[in-house]
Design an enzyme around this catalytic site. Sequence first.
Site, PDB file in Angstrom:
ATOM      1  N   CYS A  57       1.214   5.779   6.369  1.00 49.55           N
ATOM      2  CA  CYS A  57       0.434   4.623   6.817  1.00 49.55           C
ATOM      3  C   CYS A  57       0.941   3.332   6.178  1.00 49.55           C
ATOM      4  CB  CYS A  57      -1.038   4.857   6.462  1.00 49.55           C
ATOM      5  SG  CYS A  57      -2.094   3.475   6.907  1.00 49.55           S
ATOM      6  N   CYS A 101      -1.776   0.835   5.212  1.00 50.98           N
ATOM      7  CA  CYS A 101      -2.510   1.164   3.979  1.00 50.98           C
ATOM      8  C   CYS A 101      -1.645   0.925   2.739  1.00 50.98           C
ATOM      9  CB  CYS A 101      -2.923   2.641   3.960  1.00 50.98           C
ATOM     10  SG  CYS A 101      -3.526   3.303   5.490  1.00 50.98           S
ATOM     11  N   ASP A 102      -0.402   1.361   2.773  1.00 49.98           N
ATOM     12  CA  ASP A 102       0.395   1.444   1.543  1.00 49.98           C
ATOM     13  C   ASP A 102       1.545   0.451   1.470  1.00 49.98           C
ATOM     14  OD1 ASP A 102      -1.206   3.599   0.814  1.00 49.98           O
ATOM     15  OD2 ASP A 102       0.101   5.053   1.785  1.00 49.98           O
TER      16      ASP A 102
END
Length: 301
Positions: A130, A133-134
Amino acid sequence: MYDIIIIGAGPAGMTAAIYARRAAKSVLVLEAVNYGGQILNTPDIENYPLEAHISGFDFSTRVYEQAKGLGAEFVFEKAVEIRNAEGCKEVITQKSTYKAKAVILATGSENRKLGLEEEERLVGRGVSYCATCDGNFYRKKTVAVVGGGNTALEDALYMSDLAEKVYLIHRRDSFRGEETNAARLKERENVEILYNAKVTKLIAEKRLKEIEVTDTITGSVRTIELNGLFIAVGRVPENQNFASVIDLDDAGYVLAGEDCHTNCDGIFVAGDNRTKTLRQLVTATADGAMAATEAVKYLNN
Ligand code: NAP
């Protein structure tokens, strides 16, 4: 007999439990593994309103405690089938059969894995599924994105704004994703596209350090030093066990709109396992609220 059985204790399922309990319905949540679902793998959630930083584990634990505190019952058994029975739904697990007037399916979807050795251990240590997200952990670093669909193209574009260098590795010579995204990527100076290429090995100590990439036509192998690998090779929804009672699309997602109704009366769907365009924590919890509200309306009618 429960009012509502919720299958899956990820953010969607647990939010549905909160809403259903606040509407005074009896609720059983069935979960195959751990509460939390996919978000448990995220070390730092930075895009959910209220908390600037919270780990996936802390987030899930707090929502779990909230749902339990409101009286939702949790049983850790894998649901393997739903049956339409006389006046109710039967949910069959590997151990037992449970009955409810309505069911919310919140089984989520899994990231498709590359199936490489060490892939699982390196999640959070250089391997991610992701970029949204990261990605922030890889500012000014070198990363690679694997895949040729829209997710991979968008992840590569997103990472090219953050990282110093982005490799996009695709197993064919043309993209499945939209041409406009592909065209934009080709203009980025810090993006190098490797066509007909497959990641064949992850090289790591504590964290990922290098990947081995094999040319699918010539068979030649090169090694790339990097800090992060974003794997975006599609998702696998976890709905197949329920395909006899609800309609799925070709990719296996439950066909449903924003109201979270399935084609089957009394069965609702919430979260990543339904057809939708944005699969994020915030859309999963929103679905949980919607599915529970619709299930409560169904029960009250
Ligand atoms: P996808 O469209 O299924 O693409 C998966 C990609 O991964 C394909 O290019 C596939 O290669 C490759 N792949 C699959 N298994 C692989 C493996 N084992 N090793 C290497 N490569 C592998 O998945 P997605 O990109 O996650 O998109 C899912 C759906 O959401 C699509 O309908 C997409 O259009 C949609 N989506 C839309 C948007 C948007 O509208 N903004 C954004 C993201 C996603 P092949 O091409 O060779 O099969």
